[in-house]
Scaffold this motif. Structure first.
Motif, PDB file in Angstrom:
ATOM      1  N   SER A  74       0.901  -1.150  -0.122  1.00  0.00           N
ATOM      2  CA  SER A  74      -0.097  -0.014   0.035  1.00  0.00           C
ATOM      3  C   SER A  74       0.924   1.227  -0.174  1.00  0.00           C
ATOM      4  CB  SER A  74      -1.091   0.131   1.288  1.00  0.00           C
ATOM      5  OG  SER A  74      -1.615   1.114   1.372  1.00  0.00           O
ATOM      6  N   THR A  75       0.855   1.981  -1.296  1.00  0.00           N
ATOM      7  CA  THR A  75       1.772   3.167  -1.533  1.00  0.00           C
ATOM      8  C   THR A  75       1.027   4.496  -0.470  1.00  0.00           C
ATOM      9  OG1 THR A  75       0.687   3.461  -3.317  1.00  0.00           O
ATOM     10  CG2 THR A  75       2.741   2.134  -3.508  1.00  0.00           C
ATOM     11  N   GLY A  76      -0.057   4.310   0.106  1.00  0.00           N
ATOM     12  CA  GLY A  76      -0.444   5.452   0.816  1.00  0.00           C
ATOM     13  C   GLY A  76      -1.670   5.271   1.523  1.00  0.00           C
ATOM     14  N   PHE A  77      -2.250   6.138   2.034  1.00  0.00           N
ATOM     15  CA  PHE A  77      -3.496   6.182   2.785  1.00  0.00           C
ATOM     16  C   PHE A  77      -4.206   7.397   2.888  1.00  0.00           C
ATOM     17  CE2 PHE A  77      -0.366   7.326   6.058  1.00  0.00           C
ATOM     18  CZ  PHE A  77      -0.588   8.331   6.644  1.00  0.00           C
ATOM     19  N   GLN A  78      -5.624   7.172   3.165  1.00  0.00           N
ATOM     20  CA  GLN A  78      -6.455   8.394   2.929  1.00  0.00           C
ATOM     21  C   GLN A  78      -7.347   8.724   4.450  1.00  0.00           C
ATOM     22  OE1 GLN A  78     -10.419   7.833   0.671  1.00  0.00           O
ATOM     23  NE2 GLN A  78      -9.172   8.828  -1.037  1.00  0.00           N
ATOM     24  N   TYR A  79      -7.209  10.160   4.390  1.00  0.00           N
ATOM     25  CA  TYR A  79      -8.363  10.396   5.387  1.00  0.00           C
ATOM     26  C   TYR A  79      -9.584  10.993   4.676  1.00  0.00           C
ATOM     27  CZ  TYR A  79      -3.789  11.204   8.305  1.00  0.00           C
ATOM     28  OH  TYR A  79      -2.916  10.907   9.066  1.00  0.00           O
ATOM     29  N   ARG A  80     -10.391  10.781   5.544  1.00  0.00           N
ATOM     30  CA  ARG A  80     -11.905  10.969   4.803  1.00  0.00           C
ATOM     31  C   ARG A  80     -12.759  11.403   6.229  1.00  0.00           C
ATOM     32  NH1 ARG A  80     -13.090   7.865   0.372  1.00  0.00           N
ATOM     33  NH2 ARG A  80     -15.296   8.101   0.911  1.00  0.00           N
ATOM     34  N   ASP A  81     -13.810  12.010   5.530  1.00  0.00           N
ATOM     35  CA  ASP A  81     -14.884  12.481   6.619  1.00  0.00           C
ATOM     36  C   ASP A  81     -16.048  11.758   6.359  1.00  0.00           C
ATOM     37  OD1 ASP A  81     -15.913  15.148   8.415  1.00  0.00           O
ATOM     38  OD2 ASP A  81     -17.444  14.492   6.922  1.00  0.00           O
ATOM     39  N   ARG A  82     -16.636  11.065   7.216  1.00  0.00           N
ATOM     40  CA  ARG A  82     -17.940  10.255   6.942  1.00  0.00           C
ATOM     41  C   ARG A  82     -18.744  11.048   6.301  1.00  0.00           C
ATOM     42  NH1 ARG A  82     -19.991   5.671  10.493  1.00  0.00           N
ATOM     43  NH2 ARG A  82     -21.476   4.675   9.230  1.00  0.00           N
ATOM     44  N   ARG A  83     -18.949  12.060   6.574  1.00  0.00           N
ATOM     45  CA  ARG A  83     -20.212  12.658   5.579  1.00  0.00           C
ATOM     46  C   ARG A  83     -19.854  13.266   4.496  1.00  0.00           C
ATOM     47  NH1 ARG A  83     -22.795  15.281  11.510  1.00  0.00           N
ATOM     48  NH2 ARG A  83     -21.930  13.234  12.570  1.00  0.00           N
ATOM     49  N   THR A  84     -18.694  13.863   4.365  1.00  0.00           N
ATOM     50  CA  THR A  84     -18.410  14.567   2.927  1.00  0.00           C
ATOM     51  C   THR A  84     -17.248  13.891   2.116  1.00  0.00           C
ATOM     52  OG1 THR A  84     -16.536  15.698   4.436  1.00  0.00           O
ATOM     53  CG2 THR A  84     -18.695  17.052   4.132  1.00  0.00           C
ATOM     54  N   GLY A  85     -16.811  12.674   2.658  1.00  0.00           N
ATOM     55  CA  GLY A  85     -15.886  11.951   1.687  1.00  0.00           C
ATOM     56  C   GLY A  85     -14.313  12.341   1.748  1.00  0.00           C
ATOM     57  N   PRO A  86     -13.355  12.020   0.695  1.00  0.00           N
ATOM     58  CA  PRO A  86     -12.121  12.207   1.013  1.00  0.00           C
ATOM     59  C   PRO A  86     -11.608  13.556   1.364  1.00  0.00           C
ATOM     60  CG  PRO A  86     -12.784  11.247  -1.324  1.00  0.00           C
ATOM     61  CD  PRO A  86     -14.109  11.745  -0.498  1.00  0.00           C
ATOM     62  N   ILE A  87     -10.738  13.747   2.114  1.00  0.00           N
ATOM     63  CA  ILE A  87      -9.942  14.833   2.725  1.00  0.00           C
ATOM     64  C   ILE A  87      -8.609  14.978   2.099  1.00  0.00           C
ATOM     65  CG2 ILE A  87      -9.454  16.395   4.736  1.00  0.00           C
ATOM     66  CD1 ILE A  87     -11.306  14.710   6.541  1.00  0.00           C
ATOM     67  N   ALA A  88      -7.721  14.123   2.266  1.00  0.00           N
ATOM     68  CA  ALA A  88      -6.596  13.868   1.750  1.00  0.00           C
ATOM     69  C   ALA A  88      -5.971  12.659   1.414  1.00  0.00           C
ATOM     70  CB  ALA A  88      -5.548  14.691   2.821  1.00  0.00           C
ATOM     71  N   ASP A  89      -5.136  12.357   0.252  1.00  0.00           N
ATOM     72  CA  ASP A  89      -4.417  11.104   0.056  1.00  0.00           C
ATOM     73  C   ASP A  89      -2.884  11.407   0.541  1.00  0.00           C
ATOM     74  OD1 ASP A  89      -6.916  10.706  -1.759  1.00  0.00           O
ATOM     75  OD2 ASP A  89      -6.170   8.819  -0.927  1.00  0.00           O
ATOM     76  N   LEU A  90      -2.327  10.684   1.163  1.00  0.00           N
ATOM     77  CA  LEU A  90      -1.109  10.809   1.571  1.00  0.00           C
ATOM     78  C   LEU A  90      -0.148   9.655   0.759  1.00  0.00           C
ATOM     79  CD1 LEU A  90      -0.718  11.855   5.225  1.00  0.00           C
ATOM     80  CD2 LEU A  90      -1.495  13.117   3.226  1.00  0.00           C
ATOM     81  N   ASP A  91       0.830  10.266   0.382  1.00  0.00           N
ATOM     82  CA  ASP A  91       1.784   9.179  -0.662  1.00  0.00           C
ATOM     83  C   ASP A  91       2.996   8.941   0.094  1.00  0.00           C
ATOM     84  OD1 ASP A  91       3.096   8.297  -2.445  1.00  0.00           O
ATOM     85  OD2 ASP A  91       3.497   9.966  -3.555  1.00  0.00           O
ATOM     86  N   LEU A  92       3.088   7.598   0.392  1.00  0.00           N
ATOM     87  CA  LEU A  92       4.355   7.142   1.119  1.00  0.00           C
ATOM     88  C   LEU A  92       5.678   7.211   0.266  1.00  0.00           C
ATOM     89  CD1 LEU A  92       2.731   4.068   2.999  1.00  0.00           C
ATOM     90  CD2 LEU A  92       3.829   6.175   4.179  1.00  0.00           C
ATOM     91  N   GLY A  93       5.435   7.374  -1.092  1.00  0.00           N
ATOM     92  CA  GLY A  93       6.484   7.647  -2.052  1.00  0.00           C
ATOM     93  C   GLY A  93       7.482   8.770  -1.526  1.00  0.00           C
ATOM     94  N   VAL A  94       7.005   9.689  -0.727  1.00  0.00           N
ATOM     95  CA  VAL A  94       7.760  10.721  -0.437  1.00  0.00           C
ATOM     96  C   VAL A  94       8.954  10.242   0.434  1.00  0.00           C
ATOM     97  CG1 VAL A  94       5.976  12.545  -0.892  1.00  0.00           C
ATOM     98  CG2 VAL A  94       6.385  11.558   1.400  1.00  0.00           C
ATOM     99  N   LEU A  95       8.839   9.322   1.278  1.00  0.00           N
ATOM    100  CA  LEU A  95       9.718   8.610   2.097  1.00  0.00           C
ATOM    101  C   LEU A  95      11.085   7.986   1.290  1.00  0.00           C
ATOM    102  CD1 LEU A  95       7.407   7.385   4.839  1.00  0.00           C
ATOM    103  CD2 LEU A  95       8.826   9.404   4.721  1.00  0.00           C
TER     104      LEU A  95
END
Ligand SMILES: O=C(O)CCc1cccc(O)c1
Length: 404
Positions: A74-95
């Motif tokens: 898994s090259t990243g993960f996502q923060y979401r809001d239950r009501r409004t959907g995706p907030i931010a996708d983080l990319d582990l590739g920056v490491l």
């Protein structure tokens, strides 16, 4: 035989931490006896994420390849809001300049232990006993002894207590385990539904904010897991009731039919850390030494890091290349990581997921969006969430909203 190869260590517990410690000690030339309570390796799996530093350690031990073959990168993960959907996708590739493995591997911990067992079985001077539950541990300054439920006694130079949250090594040898228990239990429903088609755009790991019913959606190679908090006032039977579980899953997505559920697990969650990780010739590691909430996937990973750091210091001492003070420093460094890093980040994750102040929610979502748009800020955040900083310094915690 050289002097150090005659040293004998008992490892209590054949979970991922105990097995990793056993392999590290055996590779270091120590005779190892593993005592496992169960009749075989545990099949159930709570942890299911391997962070980059764990991948580096397992690579050094020569067991990463079979793990990666079974796992899901898994090259990243996502923060979401239950009501409004995706907030931010983080990319582990920056490491990529920080680690050879800028990703997570999603795989149940129970898939690691058979891989290590196979290696241990091919080694001289390693014995693994199943059905030997350690019920007592003591140390007299020159040796360490454990007694098992079956009434057998094993004496060695060192005992490594990796016998889990209910560790009898810890409880019978006078360590304390102070901390707190969260009010709600966590409910994990494992499902064969394809969440990627139900919630298009989700990542393999998703933290879903909501003031009343936050979630974690997590993919493993075989299924998805949905983690819910539960009402503290409701009995276990009510929360585990299949009708209630369906109702909650319907709240995640109404499929117009029942969700396919493989199994559910309901468990209490704690933040507890032992007063010390070494008493005489007894060492504690993993859940025997510290337990935390699972939000961030740091429990098993920090246990693997304990095994790595503590056994290196112990092997140095055994070889005459290190001192007891250095072993204590290593154990104390791991304790500091458990207290100041793992506990801080996982507790902060819990607070962020359930935040109910609209102004704080808005500000945090904005911060996450800015973070995702700025690769250097994202890298600094991911150095913490990926546990890379935990091995650089026990005190570095520089997450959004968490003060160092
Ligand atoms: O944050 C993670 O990567 C793991 C979250 C989690 C929570 C509960 C159960 C579980 O298997 C994983």
């Amino acid at each position: 035989m050289s002097e150090h190869s005659q040293t004998h260590a008992i490892v209590a517990g054949a979970g991922p931490v105990g097995m990793t410690a056993a392999l590290l000690m055996a590779r270091g030339g120590v005779r190892v006896t593993v005592l496992e309570a169960g009749g075989s390796l545990a099949g159930e799996s709570r942890a299911s994420t391997f962070h980059p530093p764990s991948l580096e350690m397992l690579d050094e031990l020569g067991v990463l390849e079979p793990l990666m073959e079974r796992g899901l990168v898994s090259t990243g993960f996502q923060y979401r809001d239950r009501r409004t959907g995706p907030i931010a996708d983080l990319d582990l590739g920056v490491l990529s300049d920080d680690t050879r493995f800028p990703f997570r591997v999603q795989l149940e911990q129970s898939k690691l232990t058979p891989i290590i067992l196979e290696v241990l079985e091919g080694m001289d001077d390693v014995t693994v006993h199943f059905g030997q539950r350690v019920v007592r541990a003591e140390t007299d300054g020159t040796t360490a002894t454990v007694t098992t439920e079956a009434g057998d006694t094993f004496t060695a130079d060192w005992v490594l207590g990796a016998d889990g949250a209910n560790s009898q090594v810890r409880q019978t040898a006078g360590f304390t385990f102070e901390g707190m228990t969260y009010p709600e239990r966590f409910l994990v429903a494992s499902t064969t539904e394809d969440l990627e088609s139900i919630l298009p755009g989700i990542s393999a790991v998703n933290y879903v904010f909501d003031p009343t019913e936050w979630l974690v959606l997590l993919r493993t190679p075989e299924h998805w897991r949905v983690l819910f908090p539960t009402d503290p006032s409701t009995p276990d039977e009510v929360e585990s009731d299949p009708v209630r579980v369906q109702e909650r899953l319907r709240g995640v997505a109404d499929l117009g039919r029942e969700w396919q559920v493989l199994h559910t697990t309901l468990y209490r969650v704690h933040q507890r850390v032992a007063d010390t990780f070494r008493r005489g010739r007894l060492l504690l590691m993993g859940d025997a030494a510290h337990i935390n909430n699972p939000l961030g996937g740091m429990g098993m990973n920090s246990g693997l890091h304990d095994a790595y750091v503590e056994t290196r210091a112990l092997l140095a001492l055994i070889r005459g290349a290190g001192t007891r003070e250095q072993l204590d420093e290593a154990c104390e460094a791991r304790r500091e990581v458990a207290l100041s890093y793992v506990k801080t980040i996982t507790h902060d994750n819990w607070e962020k997921l359930r935040q109910d102040d609209p102004e704080a929610i808005r500000a945090y979502h904005d911060e996450l969006r800015e973070l995702a748009a700025d690769r250097e800020r994202m890298r600094r955040h991911l150095l913490n969430t990926s546990m890379i900083n935990s091995l650089r310094s026990g005190k570095v915690v520089d997450m959004v909203g968490v003060q160092p």
